[in-house]
Motif scaffolding. Structure first.
Motif, PDB file in Angstrom:
ATOM      1  N   ASP A   1      -8.243  16.826  23.310  1.00  0.00           N
ATOM      2  CA  ASP A   1      -8.192  15.557  22.576  1.00  0.00           C
ATOM      3  C   ASP A   1      -7.095  14.626  23.078  1.00  0.00           C
ATOM      4  N   ARG A   2      -6.110  15.193  23.781  1.00  0.00           N
ATOM      5  CA  ARG A   2      -4.996  14.419  24.338  1.00  0.00           C
ATOM      6  C   ARG A   2      -4.176  13.716  23.255  1.00  0.00           C
ATOM      7  N   THR A   3      -4.047  14.339  22.114  1.00  0.00           N
ATOM      8  CA  THR A   3      -3.174  13.806  21.072  1.00  0.00           C
ATOM      9  C   THR A   3      -1.959  14.713  20.941  1.00  0.00           C
ATOM     10  N   LEU A   4      -0.912  14.172  20.371  1.00  0.00           N
ATOM     11  CA  LEU A   4       0.307  14.947  20.159  1.00  0.00           C
ATOM     12  C   LEU A   4       0.017  16.187  19.329  1.00  0.00           C
ATOM     13  N   GLU A   5      -0.734  16.000  18.237  1.00  0.00           N
ATOM     14  CA  GLU A   5      -1.025  17.111  17.334  1.00  0.00           C
ATOM     15  C   GLU A   5      -1.847  18.202  18.009  1.00  0.00           C
ATOM     16  N   SER A   6      -2.914  17.809  18.718  1.00  0.00           N
ATOM     17  CA  SER A   6      -3.775  18.819  19.344  1.00  0.00           C
ATOM     18  C   SER A   6      -3.051  19.542  20.476  1.00  0.00           C
ATOM     19  N   ASP A   7      -2.241  18.810  21.245  1.00  0.00           N
ATOM     20  CA  ASP A   7      -1.501  19.444  22.340  1.00  0.00           C
ATOM     21  C   ASP A   7      -0.500  20.468  21.816  1.00  0.00           C
ATOM     22  N   LEU A   8       0.248  20.095  20.779  1.00  0.00           N
ATOM     23  CA  LEU A   8       1.251  21.017  20.246  1.00  0.00           C
ATOM     24  C   LEU A   8       0.610  22.218  19.562  1.00  0.00           C
TER      25      LEU A   8
ATOM     26  N   GLN B   1      20.135   1.730  15.817  1.00  0.00           N
ATOM     27  CA  GLN B   1      19.128   1.120  16.669  1.00  0.00           C
ATOM     28  C   GLN B   1      17.756   1.585  16.196  1.00  0.00           C
ATOM     29  N   LEU B   2      16.747   0.743  16.346  1.00  0.00           N
ATOM     30  CA  LEU B   2      15.388   1.109  15.956  1.00  0.00           C
ATOM     31  C   LEU B   2      14.638   1.583  17.197  1.00  0.00           C
ATOM     32  N   LYS B   3      14.143   2.817  17.155  1.00  0.00           N
ATOM     33  CA  LYS B   3      13.375   3.356  18.282  1.00  0.00           C
ATOM     34  C   LYS B   3      12.000   3.752  17.758  1.00  0.00           C
ATOM     35  N   VAL B   4      10.994   2.995  18.164  1.00  0.00           N
ATOM     36  CA  VAL B   4       9.632   3.184  17.663  1.00  0.00           C
ATOM     37  C   VAL B   4       8.772   3.788  18.758  1.00  0.00           C
ATOM     38  N   ILE B   5       8.044   4.837  18.414  1.00  0.00           N
ATOM     39  CA  ILE B   5       7.160   5.469  19.385  1.00  0.00           C
ATOM     40  C   ILE B   5       5.854   4.688  19.443  1.00  0.00           C
ATOM     41  N   GLY B   6       5.422   4.352  20.631  1.00  0.00           N
ATOM     42  CA  GLY B   6       4.191   3.596  20.806  1.00  0.00           C
ATOM     43  C   GLY B   6       3.152   4.421  21.525  1.00  0.00           C
ATOM     44  N   LYS B   7       2.670   3.903  22.642  1.00  0.00           N
ATOM     45  CA  LYS B   7       1.627   4.623  23.365  1.00  0.00           C
ATOM     46  C   LYS B   7       2.169   5.884  24.034  1.00  0.00           C
ATOM     47  N   GLU B   8       3.522   6.018  24.057  1.00  0.00           N
ATOM     48  CA  GLU B   8       4.107   7.249  24.601  1.00  0.00           C
ATOM     49  C   GLU B   8       3.996   8.403  23.616  1.00  0.00           C
ATOM     50  N   ARG B   9       3.435   8.157  22.440  1.00  0.00           N
ATOM     51  CA  ARG B   9       3.411   9.177  21.391  1.00  0.00           C
ATOM     52  C   ARG B   9       2.751  10.468  21.857  1.00  0.00           C
ATOM     53  N   ASN B  10       1.731  10.363  22.665  1.00  0.00           N
ATOM     54  CA  ASN B  10       1.004  11.558  23.095  1.00  0.00           C
ATOM     55  C   ASN B  10       1.643  12.253  24.295  1.00  0.00           C
ATOM     56  N   ASP B  11       2.797  11.745  24.731  1.00  0.00           N
ATOM     57  CA  ASP B  11       3.590  12.438  25.748  1.00  0.00           C
ATOM     58  C   ASP B  11       4.471  13.443  25.003  1.00  0.00           C
ATOM     59  N   VAL B  12       4.029  14.688  24.954  1.00  0.00           N
ATOM     60  CA  VAL B  12       4.640  15.700  24.088  1.00  0.00           C
ATOM     61  C   VAL B  12       6.128  15.872  24.346  1.00  0.00           C
ATOM     62  N   THR B  13       6.500  16.079  25.598  1.00  0.00           N
ATOM     63  CA  THR B  13       7.901  16.385  25.905  1.00  0.00           C
ATOM     64  C   THR B  13       8.814  15.197  25.640  1.00  0.00           C
TER      65      THR B  13
END
Length: 600
Positions: free
Chosen positions: A11-18, A219-231
């Motif tokens: 699925d290439r999602t963070l949840e499925s990969d982990l 500082q505000l750090k928001v995860i965007g399209k990098e979300r599915n990059d697990v590491t």
């Protein structure tokens, strides 16, 4: 055991990969040979998405259709087997697994084509079929799953079959903080920041995050399209000072690292997260309305440091117990948490690996039964291989001697008083006397400390050595003994080392050479009993006798040495001595029946 696993790994999602990685890593740790069945059908979603941003949150995404392929993370960390895009291709395979496990956390759809795969229609007839943690609903599910040997469900599917079905916890609970440290990217932290992982596009959420960051000068750090990059995700989330999230992974990382966080309930259907929060007893982190000002008590961790970790460990232990019962394996099949390739059930707990480590990154950690097993700090480990080189389970310790070498000496002390105070024939006191008084050497043995814990120690006077007399029916704490012995023998001092066979083998392996000034005396033991049980029994006796126990004689021979005659003697701090019939003492009975023995 070769195990084929089918899940939504592509699925290439963070949840499925982990989840895929957690399942694979855990089964591998149990000594099985896990393989992810590489079935990747088209599901109408692209592997990559083009994202337009406005402010800090996603506003629009364009998705094109494409066959699924696993992420680089999965390709790197998981054994993939096969390469099938259609159910027909999958049915033509013959993987030859001993068992197949189907894991699917999204709701089951009885009419979806991909369910032919998740129902393990392709599995060989003689292979064990297991459905693990499914979200089931409806009569069709009852028919489809009738052929599974083992079926476990999420709590929402517990009533599907009209009978009791085992409920299991989320496989994500198998992930530990040390696992994250092992795989996350190494990114330097430049300044404190608030990490935001919210998948809902909402102006109120954006305003809430900005207010929270400003309030604490972050500082505000928001995860965007990098979300599915697990590491990358794990690196950024684990180093955050605070977390705002509406995801299971965000809550999991915040919990493992005990970070202040809030969970924005943007979707009440996310029962997976709700269940975890309920089990962890921190519903106060749930934020149902984010239109107002951030409330500090929602962020702050109410529990004392370490409490959340204990709750998490309890959930993980129960979840792994569920897995063991599902697969029919035990915790002794799990590999030790150390570079040494042996299972827990093969580890003697001899301390050689800990003491030989040049980086001091191996620690002997007590398990719930009271036995010590090695655990490595992977951040410090350099993979030098010294721990594996000294492991006595992996070494051939049989020493071939010439025929004239005596196999056994039998003897007893002629002094009746000494013999009566000893567990057996009273030879050890004479060896101590010879080593200390005549050779000006030292003796290593086992004694009770002030808290009645069983510890290994070094004596260079007879007064100290006398504390070693008499058997102690519990495994001793050997922390630091091997290095001390090495310092003594390399300085030229004579040493008598008395210990269990596994401890003696560990010392020989640690030293790596023979020393003429070192005499090693192996005790032919019944077993290495749990120090935890012994400690609990001492506390029980202290309470029952209304005075702290100061000595526990496992085999008192005042009325005889035979099984029917020997006694157990308990001495307390108030000067009293209680004598019990040995064969009727509960601790001695448990010891003699090997109920307290270390598995290896």
């Amino acid at each position: 055991m070769k195990i084929g696993i089918i899940t939504n790994h592509a699925d290439r999602t963070l949840e499925s990969d982990l989840q895929t990685w957690a399942i694979h890593k855990t089964l591998d740790a149990y000594g099985t040979a896990p393989y992810m069945i590489h079935y990747h059908p088209w599901n109408g979603s692209n592997a990559d998405e083009t994202v337009e941003k406005k402010g800090i949150f996603r506003k629009k995404s364009e998705v094109t259709h494409k066959i699924q392929q696993p992420s680089s993370f999965i390709n790197t960390h998981v054994n993939l087997l096969g390469n099938d895009e259609t159910i027909k291709e999958l049915m033509d395979e013959h993987f030859g697994m001993d068992a197949y496990i189907s894991v699917l956390d999204r709701e089951y759809n009885a009419y979806g084509m991909e369910n032919e795969a998740y129902l393990l229609k392709f599995a060989e007839k003689n292979a064990k079929k297991i459905a693990y943690g499914w979200n089931l609903n409806g009569e069709q599910a009852k028919e489809d799953f009738s052929g599974f040997e083992v079926l476990t469900v999420q709590r929402e599917g517990a009533n599907t079959f009209g009978k009791e079905v085992p409920i299991v916890n989320d496989p994500l609970l198998w992930i530990k903080q040390s696992d994250i440290e092992e795989i996350k990217d190494k990114i330097p932290k430049e300044q404190p920041y608030l990490f935001v992982d919210v998948q809902r596009s909402d102006n109120d959420v954006e305003s809430f995050a900005n207010k929270s960051a400003k309030k604490h000068d972050l500082q505000l750090k928001v995860i965007g399209k990098e979300r599915n990059d697990v590491t990358y995700y794990l690196a950024v989330a684990s180093q955050a000072d605070r977390i705002i999230t509406d995801s299971m992974i965000g809550v999991l990382v915040a919990t493992l690292y005990e970070k202040p966080f809030v969970y924005l309930e943007t979707d009440k259907e996310k029962k997976r997260v709700r269940n975890f929060i309920k089990d962890m007893k921190f519903s106060y982190h749930i934020q149902e309305d984010w239109t107002g000002e951030p409330v500090e008590k929602k962020f702050s961790v109410h529990e004392k440091k370490g409490v959340l970790n204990r709750r998490m460990v309890a959930l993980r232990v129960q979840s792994l117990k569920d897995l063991e019962e599902t697969l029919g394996i035990t915790k002794n099949e799990v590999m030790v948490e150390c570079p040494v390739p042996i299972k827990r059930g093969e580890c003697y707990g001899c301390y050689a690996c800990q003491e030989i480590c040049p980086e001091h990154c191996i620690e002997m950690v007590v398990d719930k039964e009271g036995f010590r097993y090695p655990r490595v700090d992977s951040r410090k480990c350099t993979n030098c291989g010294k721990c594996e080189a000294v492991c006595i389970r992996l070494k051939d310790n049989n020493q071939i001697k010439e025929e004239s070498y005596p196999v056994i000496y039998a003897g007893k002390n002629k002094n009746m008083d000494v013999r009566m105070k000893s567990t057996s024939g009273g030879i050890f006191p004479e060896l101590c006397k010879e080593m200390i008084e005549k050779e000006n050497g030292a003796v290593v043995g086992v004694r009770y400390d002030k808290k009645m814990r069983v510890i290994s120690d070094i004596a260079d006077t007879m007064e100290e050595a006398e504390k070693f007399y008499g058997a102690k029916y519990a495994k001793s704490d050997m922390e630091g003994i091997f290095p001390q012995v090495k310092r003594l023998v390399t300085s030229g001092k004579k040493v008598l080392y008395s210990g269990l066979p596994c401890e003696c083998a560990g010392l020989r392996s640690y030293l790596g050479e023979d020393y003429e000034n070192l005499i090693i005396q192996e005790i032919v033991c019944h077993s290495a009993a749990s120090p935890k049980v012994f400690d609990k029994y001492m506390k029980h006796l202290s309470t029952a006798l209304k005075s702290p126990v100061v000595n526990f004689v496992c085999k008192d021979k005042r009325d005889g040495w035979g099984f029917m005659d020997y006694k157990v003697c308990v001495q307390t701090d108030d000067g009293q001595e209680r004598v019990f019939i040995g064969r009727r003492n509960n601790y001695i009975r448990a010891y003699n029946n090997s109920y307290l023995a270390r598995p290896s």
